[in-house]
Design an enzyme around this catalytic site. Structure first.
Site, mmCIF file in Angstrom:
data_model
loop_
_atom_site.group_PDB
_atom_site.id
_atom_site.type_symbol
_atom_site.label_atom_id
_atom_site.label_comp_id
_atom_site.label_asym_id
_atom_site.label_seq_id
_atom_site.Cartn_x
_atom_site.Cartn_y
_atom_site.Cartn_z
ATOM 1 C CB SER A 37 -1.052 -0.080 1.316
ATOM 2 O OG SER A 37 -0.217 0.357 2.426
ATOM 3 C CB SER A 39 0.698 3.359 4.832
ATOM 4 O OG SER A 39 1.541 2.230 4.815
#
Length: 261
Positions: A37, A39
């Site tokens: 991801s 993040s």
């Protein structure tokens, strides 16, 4: 001695020897992970495949890869066979997700046990061991300034100068409890984790600090990297976190150069 080395060499070249050596490496030394991801963008990008240094914070209980089943009991009760150094403030850490320990997360450790922190209007404020004096020393180390809030000394956004991959997204508006979080004191032996891509990160603001027993290791180096179109980011191969952060400090912005928005 030469005879023993020759026997070991022959054994290591056998199927059995190769499997045993690979398992020892996976269980105790290094393990491959892929960043799924955004993040940690701009520091780590989705599609970065990296090796984790599993002995960075002691030796964690080995698990069977993919199945994530421990192959030994937790004799010590802290998730590790051998105790080791604990994550430091500013380290990027690989750990087991407290909500589902079969999943691995990668975040930056922003506070350790005894530290006091809060978030105000998305800005992180930190007090080292809830002490004015220690907070001032830490601010000097981080090359940033302190602020006085209600008679207490805090460091505002302590990591942004040294780790420029940390950033906010003005288009994202969090609920009140996330925009204005805390203040809380991190429990002893636990670590408060946040993603560098602060407004696109599922982290300790939502599920609390991470105990030492869930700490696995730290990123070692990137061995492969590809974007969402499966185009290889050749420049990132072989890079360490220090290499990436140096480029970011120099304004090279690899997250723009290699296909990430």
């Amino acid at each position: 001695m030469k005879e023993k080395l020759k026997k070991f060499y022959n054994w290591s070249n056998s199927w059995t020897g190769t499997i045993v050596i690979v398992l020892i490496i996976i269980f105790f030394l290094a393990q491959a992970f892929v960043i799924p991801s955004g993040s940690m963008k701009r520091t780590l990008l989705p599609g970065d495949a990296l090796f984790a240094k599993k002995f960075a914070y002691g030796v964690p209980i080995p698990h069977i890869p993919w199945l994530e089943i421990p192959i030994l009991p937790d004799f010590r009760g802290d998730g590790h066979l051998i105790d080791g150094p604990k994550p430091k403030r500013g380290d990027i850490v690989i750990f087991r997700y407290p909500v589902n320990p079969k999943l691995h997360f990668v975040k930056r450790c922003v506070a350790v046990g005894g530290d006091k922190l809060m978030v105000r209007n998305k800005d992180l404020y930190l007090r080292i061991q809830n002490s004015d004096e220690m907070t001032k020393k830490f601010a000097k180390k981080m090359k940033t300034e302190t602020v006085n809030i209600n008679g207490e000394i805090w460091v505002k956004n302590p990591y942004m100068k040294l780790y420029p991959g940390i950033h906010h997204d003005p288009k994202v508006d969090f609920p009140e409890e996330v925009i204005n979080y805390g203040p809380v004191i991190v429990p002893k032996g636990q670590f408060f984790m946040m993603g560098d891509n602060r407004d696109h990160s599922d982290d300790s603001r939502f599920w609390g600090p991470v105990p030492y027993k869930l700490i696995v290791g730290k990123p070692w180096f990137i061995y492969m990297s590809w974007d969402k179109n499966y185009t290889i980011r050749w420049h990132r191969i072989g890079m360490t976190i220090n290499d990436i952060e140096k480029e970011l400090r120099e304004g090279k912005k690899p997250y723009l150069t290699y296909g990430c928005k």
